[in-house]
Scaffold this motif. Structure first.
Motif, PDB file in Angstrom:
ATOM      1  N   PHE A  19       0.725  -1.188  -0.144  1.00 42.83           N
ATOM      2  CA  PHE A  19       0.032   0.125   0.095  1.00 42.83           C
ATOM      3  C   PHE A  19       0.918   1.189  -0.179  1.00 42.83           C
ATOM      4  CE2 PHE A  19      -2.197   3.352   1.757  1.00 42.83           C
ATOM      5  CZ  PHE A  19      -3.587   3.555   1.359  1.00 42.83           C
ATOM      6  N   CYS A  20       1.806   1.151   0.752  1.00 43.30           N
ATOM      7  CA  CYS A  20       2.756   2.453   0.943  1.00 43.30           C
ATOM      8  C   CYS A  20       3.321   2.512  -0.363  1.00 43.30           C
ATOM      9  CB  CYS A  20       3.773   2.181   2.161  1.00 43.30           C
ATOM     10  SG  CYS A  20       2.809   2.287   3.754  1.00 43.30           S
ATOM     11  N   ALA A  21       3.865   1.622  -1.243  1.00 40.65           N
ATOM     12  CA  ALA A  21       4.544   1.725  -2.257  1.00 40.65           C
ATOM     13  C   ALA A  21       3.874   2.387  -3.065  1.00 40.65           C
ATOM     14  CB  ALA A  21       5.230   0.375  -2.677  1.00 40.65           C
ATOM     15  N   LEU A  22       2.452   2.021  -3.551  1.00 38.18           N
ATOM     16  CA  LEU A  22       1.518   2.415  -4.479  1.00 38.18           C
ATOM     17  C   LEU A  22       0.977   4.031  -3.958  1.00 38.18           C
ATOM     18  CD1 LEU A  22      -0.020   1.211  -7.062  1.00 38.18           C
ATOM     19  CD2 LEU A  22      -1.978   0.894  -5.545  1.00 38.18           C
ATOM     20  N   TRP A  23       0.792   4.220  -2.726  1.00 37.34           N
ATOM     21  CA  TRP A  23       0.138   5.583  -2.412  1.00 37.34           C
ATOM     22  C   TRP A  23       1.113   6.094  -1.394  1.00 37.34           C
ATOM     23  CZ3 TRP A  23      -2.697   7.870  -5.528  1.00 37.34           C
ATOM     24  CH2 TRP A  23      -3.526   7.266  -6.571  1.00 37.34           C
ATOM     25  N   PRO A  24       2.371   6.398  -1.647  1.00 38.41           N
ATOM     26  CA  PRO A  24       3.042   7.125  -0.457  1.00 38.41           C
ATOM     27  C   PRO A  24       2.504   8.091   0.156  1.00 38.41           C
ATOM     28  CG  PRO A  24       4.301   7.324  -2.218  1.00 38.41           C
ATOM     29  CD  PRO A  24       3.073   6.396  -2.785  1.00 38.41           C
ATOM     30  N   GLY A  25       2.094   9.112  -0.617  1.00 35.58           N
ATOM     31  CA  GLY A  25       1.502  10.205   0.068  1.00 35.58           C
ATOM     32  C   GLY A  25       0.246   9.978   0.869  1.00 35.58           C
ATOM     33  N   VAL A  82     -12.978   2.217   2.076  1.00 32.41           N
ATOM     34  CA  VAL A  82     -12.319   3.370   0.962  1.00 32.41           C
ATOM     35  C   VAL A  82     -11.292   2.422   0.060  1.00 32.41           C
ATOM     36  CG1 VAL A  82     -10.572   5.273   1.000  1.00 32.41           C
ATOM     37  CG2 VAL A  82     -11.912   4.844   3.408  1.00 32.41           C
ATOM     38  N   PHE A  83     -11.634   3.073  -1.306  1.00 33.02           N
ATOM     39  CA  PHE A  83     -10.928   2.354  -2.390  1.00 33.02           C
ATOM     40  C   PHE A  83      -9.825   3.195  -2.939  1.00 33.02           C
ATOM     41  CE2 PHE A  83     -10.587   0.938  -6.970  1.00 33.02           C
ATOM     42  CZ  PHE A  83      -9.857  -0.093  -6.596  1.00 33.02           C
ATOM     43  N   LEU A  84      -8.501   2.868  -2.965  1.00 29.33           N
ATOM     44  CA  LEU A  84      -7.316   3.668  -3.455  1.00 29.33           C
ATOM     45  C   LEU A  84      -7.170   2.915  -4.703  1.00 29.33           C
ATOM     46  CD1 LEU A  84      -6.103   6.135  -2.260  1.00 29.33           C
ATOM     47  CD2 LEU A  84      -7.096   4.494  -0.515  1.00 29.33           C
ATOM     48  N   PRO A  85      -7.385   3.538  -6.056  1.00 28.75           N
ATOM     49  CA  PRO A  85      -7.353   2.926  -7.446  1.00 28.75           C
ATOM     50  C   PRO A  85      -6.084   2.529  -7.714  1.00 28.75           C
ATOM     51  CG  PRO A  85      -7.786   5.407  -7.722  1.00 28.75           C
ATOM     52  CD  PRO A  85      -7.538   4.938  -6.020  1.00 28.75           C
ATOM     53  N   ALA A  86      -5.893   1.692  -8.659  1.00 32.75           N
ATOM     54  CA  ALA A  86      -4.487   1.262  -9.430  1.00 32.75           C
ATOM     55  C   ALA A  86      -3.869   2.655 -10.136  1.00 32.75           C
ATOM     56  CB  ALA A  86      -4.899   0.226 -10.538  1.00 32.75           C
ATOM     57  N   ARG A  87      -2.565   2.676 -10.441  1.00 29.44           N
ATOM     58  CA  ARG A  87      -1.863   3.791 -10.911  1.00 29.44           C
ATOM     59  C   ARG A  87      -0.923   3.156 -12.059  1.00 29.44           C
ATOM     60  NH1 ARG A  87       0.622   7.424  -6.395  1.00 29.44           N
ATOM     61  NH2 ARG A  87      -0.312   8.794  -7.940  1.00 29.44           N
ATOM     62  N   PRO A  88      -0.623   4.015 -12.974  1.00 32.31           N
ATOM     63  CA  PRO A  88       0.530   3.605 -13.679  1.00 32.31           C
ATOM     64  C   PRO A  88       1.924   3.454 -13.045  1.00 32.31           C
ATOM     65  CG  PRO A  88      -0.187   5.502 -14.582  1.00 32.31           C
ATOM     66  CD  PRO A  88      -1.217   5.211 -13.366  1.00 32.31           C
TER      67      PRO A  88
END
Ligand SMILES: Cc1cc2nc3c(=O)[nH]c(=O)nc-3n(C[C@H](O)[C@H](O)[C@H](O)COP(=O)(O)OP(=O)(O)OC[C@H]3O[C@@H](n4cnc5c(N)ncnc54)[C@H](O)[C@@H]3O)c2cc1C
Length: 285
Positions: free
Chosen positions: A82-88, A165-171
């Motif tokens: 999770f932290c790698a995908l959405w560090p902010g 809460v859903f955090l989406p995929a990102r490139p």
């Protein structure tokens, strides 16, 4: 006051909808218990959901993550993927209170408490996160950006429960960042804050960007013009100046003992500029 632990989200929703008096949902309790102790609110009904299935889980979904409503900030910050995908988003949660507070505090509670200065909310709005809501008529999905409606207020209706809460995929070439200003080094509420999430193309040009601000308006604010100002650029000086101008134009804060209108506006621009540079570097630009 009644304390209830219903057997399902549907039962919880019906219970909340049927309560004539004041009701609150107990997540980490770091807002609601403090408000009760200081007699800001005296609920007739407290509904605890933490024991229900899915409430404490972080599940990979469609390349992103679905985070149960009772997942604490500490639990999320220990989730390496999770932290790698959405560090902010992770760093915003890591700023909330202290280690002890983070062991309890959830981003759902942070959102539903309705504070314009809530730390995780700008990061979630910049991320394009959505919430899944259990209401009396079933479930629906809604952008996080549409939940806050004013200080201490949300668009949630009676009986509505945020289930996840859903955090989406990102490139691959994407990054986000969150920054706040507080007068102390920790344990304080943001005087101004900014979150930036962006994506880059192969040449390092920003192909999409979202900028959200906290504590400079009655609700956390998505500043579409600020995202547009840096899209199609490599975040050069002109783009950064346009970003700062768009951010400052979007600020409508109050003056209080913690900061004047002018100070909050100027600070939001500075934070957005720094957050954009961090997000750009995290994206590999
Ligand atoms: C010492 C201290 C320091 C703090 N520092 C910060 C800080 O630096 N930054 C910051 O942003 N906040 C801070 N806070 C505030 C608080 O910790 C956060 O807002 C936290 O994220 C709230 O989450 P919670 O799980 O504890 O919510 P709770 O207190 O359990 O609930 C908060 C509100 O959300 C509602 N709610 C909870 N779950 C749901 C749900 N599933 N669906 C619908 N509504 C729901 C409740 O009814 C309640 O109104 C601090 C608090 C303390 C006591």
């Amino acid at each position: 006051m009644r304390y209830e632990r219903p057997g399902s989200l549907e039962d919880a929703s019906a219970m909340l909808a049927g309560e004539a008096g004041i009701s609150r949902i107990l997540a980490g309790g770091t807002d609601v218990l403090v408000q009760m102790k200081s007699e800001i609110v005296e609920p007739d009904l407290i509904v605890d959901l933490k024991h229900l299935g899915g409430m404490r889980s972080i599940v990979a979904e469609d390349g992103g993550f679905r985070v149960g409503a009772a997942v604490s900030g500490a639990q999320l910050n220990e989730h390496a993927d999770f932290c790698a995908l959405w560090p902010g988003v992770a760093e915003a949660l890591d700023l909330i209170g202290s280690t002890q507070i983070q062991g309890r505090a959830t981003m759902t509670g942070n959102l539903c408490n309705g504070s314009p200065a809530a730390d995780s909310v700008p990061a979630l709005v910049a991320a394009g996160a959505t919430v899944r809501i259990q209401g009396t008529g079933g479930t629906r999905d809604c952008p996080v950006a549409d939940i806050p409606s004013g200080p201490g207020k949300t668009t949630l209706e009676k009986g509505d429960i945020v289930a996840s809460v859903f955090l989406p995929a990102r490139p691959e070439r994407a990054g986000d960042a969150y920054l706040r200003f507080i007068p102390r080094t920790e344990m304080d509420i943001a005087v101004a804050s900014a979150a930036v999430s962006l994506e880059l193309d192969e040449a390092g040009v920003i192909s999409a960007a979202r900028v959200a601000l906290g504590a400079v308006a009655p609700t956390v604010r998505l500043v579409e013009d600020a995202g547009k100002a840096i899209t199609g650029t490599k975040l050069g000086d002109d783009a950064v100046a346009a970003l700062v101008a768009a951010v400052e134009a979007a600020c409508s804060p109050i003056s209080d003992k913690r900061g004047t209108v002018e100070f909050r506006t100027k600070t939001a621009g500075v934070l957005a500029r720094r957050a954009a540079r961090t997000a750009y570097a995290r994206a590999g630009g």
